[in-house]
Design an enzyme around this catalytic site. Structure first.
Site, PDB file in Angstrom:
ATOM      1  N   TYR A 186       0.834  -1.208   0.000  1.00 22.61           N
ATOM      2  CA  TYR A 186       0.000   0.000   0.000  1.00 22.61           C
ATOM      3  C   TYR A 186       0.873   1.264   0.000  1.00 22.61           C
ATOM      4  O   TYR A 186       0.547   2.261  -0.641  1.00 22.61           O
ATOM      5  CB  TYR A 186      -0.914  -0.014   1.229  1.00 22.61           C
ATOM      6  CG  TYR A 186      -1.802   1.197   1.375  1.00 22.61           C
ATOM      7  CD1 TYR A 186      -2.976   1.314   0.649  1.00 22.61           C
ATOM      8  CD2 TYR A 186      -1.454   2.223   2.248  1.00 22.61           C
ATOM      9  CE1 TYR A 186      -3.789   2.420   0.787  1.00 22.61           C
ATOM     10  CE2 TYR A 186      -2.261   3.346   2.394  1.00 22.61           C
ATOM     11  CZ  TYR A 186      -3.434   3.437   1.664  1.00 22.61           C
ATOM     12  OH  TYR A 186      -4.236   4.537   1.800  1.00 22.61           O
ATOM     13  N   SER A 206       3.583  -9.528  37.746  1.00 19.82           N
ATOM     14  CA  SER A 206       2.616 -10.549  37.331  1.00 19.82           C
ATOM     15  C   SER A 206       3.283 -11.907  37.145  1.00 19.82           C
ATOM     16  O   SER A 206       2.610 -12.904  36.932  1.00 19.82           O
ATOM     17  CB  SER A 206       1.984 -10.124  36.013  1.00 19.82           C
ATOM     18  OG  SER A 206       2.970 -10.154  34.996  1.00 19.82           O
ATOM     19  N   GLY A 252       5.113 -12.320  34.617  1.00 25.12           N
ATOM     20  CA  GLY A 252       5.378 -12.301  33.177  1.00 25.12           C
ATOM     21  C   GLY A 252       6.758 -11.721  32.896  1.00 25.12           C
ATOM     22  O   GLY A 252       7.416 -11.183  33.788  1.00 25.12           O
ATOM     23  N   ASP A 302       7.717  -9.114  30.958  1.00 27.95           N
ATOM     24  CA  ASP A 302       7.904  -7.658  30.929  1.00 27.95           C
ATOM     25  C   ASP A 302       8.084  -7.057  32.326  1.00 27.95           C
ATOM     26  O   ASP A 302       9.038  -6.318  32.576  1.00 27.95           O
ATOM     27  CB  ASP A 302       6.716  -6.974  30.244  1.00 27.95           C
ATOM     28  CG  ASP A 302       6.463  -7.522  28.852  1.00 27.95           C
ATOM     29  OD1 ASP A 302       7.378  -8.166  28.300  1.00 27.95           O
ATOM     30  OD2 ASP A 302       5.355  -7.320  28.316  1.00 27.95           O
ATOM     31  N   LYS A 358       9.109  -7.176  22.355  1.00 28.73           N
ATOM     32  CA  LYS A 358       9.230  -8.355  23.216  1.00 28.73           C
ATOM     33  C   LYS A 358      10.579  -9.078  23.060  1.00 28.73           C
ATOM     34  O   LYS A 358      11.217  -9.418  24.053  1.00 28.73           O
ATOM     35  CB  LYS A 358       8.098  -9.325  22.857  1.00 28.73           C
ATOM     36  CG  LYS A 358       7.841 -10.369  23.882  1.00 28.73           C
ATOM     37  CD  LYS A 358       7.039  -9.786  24.997  1.00 28.73           C
ATOM     38  CE  LYS A 358       6.571 -10.800  25.999  1.00 28.73           C
ATOM     39  NZ  LYS A 358       5.580 -10.170  26.887  1.00 28.73           N
TER      40      LYS A 358
END
Ligand code: XMP
Length: 590
Positions: A84, A224, A226, A228, A374
């Site tokens: 595009y 958490s 996790g 990150d 990530k």
């Protein structure tokens, strides 16, 4: 590094899923690149060495399709338009774009007519990935053709004088075999960039920047488990010394087996008192008593989280001026971009806490990983010495096992259809642009050797009541002897799911299958017999970013082994394998 430096390459996002992939690839080449809105003014791009206009789903002659500031072509900075982006460039500079006689999707052979600087190092024929309906029908003045395919006469074009380039195919995807070489040519040879990006080797700089932002204050993190938040916490603790950083982990009871201990072990390295666990299991479970509907479950869990965080903030010294809040926000969460809208939605609850809002308004939030993807966060974590066991973890949803433990307000029998068994169980899907909540179809006579995923897709297209198909693996009873019983989220069922999830994870890791999938949810459904009222669904998927996903088939020996072990768990009646891609089904069931 990061926010302080002007990126050498800016990727303008025209709404494609690929814009982040382009930026990531450029960074892999060692060059700092950032994503910006397509409409950003040319004056804001001063100081960059090159601009890439990404591909997107629109058509340049559609009303309201994304545009770029035409002055970017006059900055004297090289511009590369992809798909595009190439068509937009063509239209702005006086060429013609038209619907191609037939769209082109998938692999194609590129014939290089003129390597110029962009295609240097490529062979005369190259495998490329195409995905387009429109094509350049007439070059803008000053341009020449660099390459074509059998169906696309202008697959690459350039105006050497002005250093403007266009590619109809996607160099950023792995299916374009020498795509990285093309991007390297653009970034280094055409734009003259110098390597300036290597997160893992810039820990000192990152830490210095944390020290500067925090000054003599302290930092609170909600952890958490996790990747990150753990990497952000570790980096900050290293920058400031553990005495000035505190981590709080909220145990909702919806974590996987051993999760709390896992987090505790990883953070033990920082010594006593750096980290605390808040046991809120009872609170979360009772808030969900008698709740069945997925959105309702999610809303309640989100609100509970907010409440608990607020309570922790108010109870401690954290709202005082000597504290700031640390967050593990990463680059795709942060920026305004079409492709990450979903991620924004699913993570909002973390930022909605009123206390946190106040801290943000007062500028008392630090996000040490806000510039990174990530993969880069993992590289930083590795450089910090965090274990692979943490860094290689699959993504895990905030609401945890609560959304993998299906509940049902009423009972019912599977209904025999010509193609399979219609279960009185509904799960979430994405069809078109919107969410669906429809029944699940179970197939019991499967030929696993003949890939049943194609059959699943075909059935969903044909049967409007369903959005998901699962295949029978093994069971203690057959489908005609099983029923759905009314079920809620109870401690007993959560423990059953935890046990099943732990079995699957252990076997998946031991066999190496874990590395072949992006994520592997295990779902409990209230289908079974009186003695064994629940069944397990295995849901391994492959994905790039969770936006779309392919169902992955578990190899037969592993599938059988998992089923055998799962059926040893009290209360489990049968084991199924989810065969549905996303779309039409989502990865999670709720
Ligand atoms: P779906 O089910 O929408 O999931 O296909 C896509 C990806 O997002 C994860 N997911 C979540 N992650 N909070 C999160 O942090 C959530 O509420 C949430 N819901 C889904 C899901 O695990 C998958 O990786």
């Amino acid at each position: 590094m990061g926010a302080r430096t002007t990126p050498q390459i800016v990727v303008l996002d025209t709404g494609g899923q690929y814009c982040h992939l382009i930026a990531r690839r450029v960074r892999e080449l060692g060059v700092h690149s950032q994503v910006r809105r397509a409409s950003v003014g040319a004056e804001e791009l001063a100081g960059t060495k090159g601009i890439i206009v990404s591909g997107g789903p629109s058509s340049v002659y559609e009303e309201g399709s994304p545009r770029v500031d035409p002055r970017i072509f006059q900055l004297g900075v090289p511009v590369l338009g992809i798909c595009y982006g190439m068509q937009l460039m063509t239209q702005e500079l006086g060429g013609v774009v038209r619907p191609a006689p037939s769209g082109e999707f998938g692999l194609a052979v590129l014939h290089v007519d003129d390597p110029d600087k962009l295609l240097v190092g490529l062979g005369p024929q190259e495998q490329v990935w195409m995905s387009h309906r429109d094509a350049v029908a007439q070059l803008p003045p000053g341009f020449r053709v660099l390459a074509h395919t059998d169906t696309c006469p202008i697959a690459a074009m350039a105006d050497l004088e002005r250093a403007l380039y266009g590619l109809q195919f996607h160099p950023e995807v792995i299916h374009t075999r020498n795509g990285l070489r093309i991007l390297k040519n653009f970034v280094y040879e055409i734009c003259g960039c110098a390597p300036d990006w290597d997160p893992a080797h810039q820990l000192e700089e990152l830490e210095e920047s944390i020290r500067k932002q925090v000054g003599d204050r302290n930092v609170l993190f909600f952890l958490s488990g996790g990747v990150d938040s753990t990497v952000a916490f570790t980096l900050t603790a290293r920058a400031l010394g553990p005495g000035r950083v505190h981590g709080v982990y909220v145990d909702t009871g919806f974590m996987r087996a051993g999760e709390t201990e896992f987090v505790r072990d990883i953070l033990a390295r920082f010594g006593e008192g750096v980290f605390s666990i808040e046991d809120e299991r009872e609170e979360f479970l009772s808030a969900l008593a008698g709740v069945y509907e997925p959105e309702e479950k999610r809303r309640i869990i989100g609100e509970k989280f907010v409440e608990v965080q607020e309570r922790i903030l108010e109870r401690g010294p954290y709202l005082g001026s000597e504290w700031v809040l640390g967050q593990g926000t990463i680059y795709p969460d942060r920026i305004e971009s079409g492709g990450t809208a979903h991620a924004d939605v699913i993570k909002t609850h973390h930022n909605r806490v009123p206390g946190i809002q106040r801290l943000i308004e007062e500028g008392r939030v630090i996000e040490p990983l806000a510039e990174f993807y990530k993969d880069e966060v993992r590289a930083i974590g590795r450089a910090l010495g965090l274990p692979e066991e943490l860094l290689g973890r699959h993504p895990f949803p905030g609401p945890g096992l609560a959304i993998r433990c299906l509940c049902s307000p009423q009972g019912g029998q599977p209904v025999r259809l010509e193609q399979g068994w219609l279960l009185p169980i509904r799960s979430v899907g994405v069809q078109g642009d919107s969410r669906s909540y429809r029944a699940v179809l179970a197939l019991d006579a499967l030929d696993w050797a003949d890939d049943p995923r194609a059959q699943a897709t075909e059935l969903i297209n044909r049967i409007p009541e369903i959005n998901r198909v699962i295949g029978w693996v093994a069971g203690r009873a057959f489908l005609d002897q099983m029923a759905v019983r009314p079920a809620t989220l109870t401690r007993e069922r959560l423990e059953r799911l935890k046990a099943a999830d732990a079995v699957v994870r252990r076997l998946s890791q031991a066999s190496g299958f874990d590395h072949q999938v992006w994520q592997f949810p295990v779902v409990l459904i209230p289908l079974g017999t009186e003695e064994a009222p629940d069944s397990v669904v295995l849901r391994p998927v492959d994905s790039l970013d969770g936006m779309t996903a392919a169902a992955v088939l578990i190899p037969a020996p592993l599938r059988e082994q998992m089923a055998r072990r799962l059926l040893e768990i009290p209360g489990i009646c049968a084991v199924f394998h989810d065969l549905t891609h996303k779309p039409p089904a989502t990865i999670e069931w709720e």
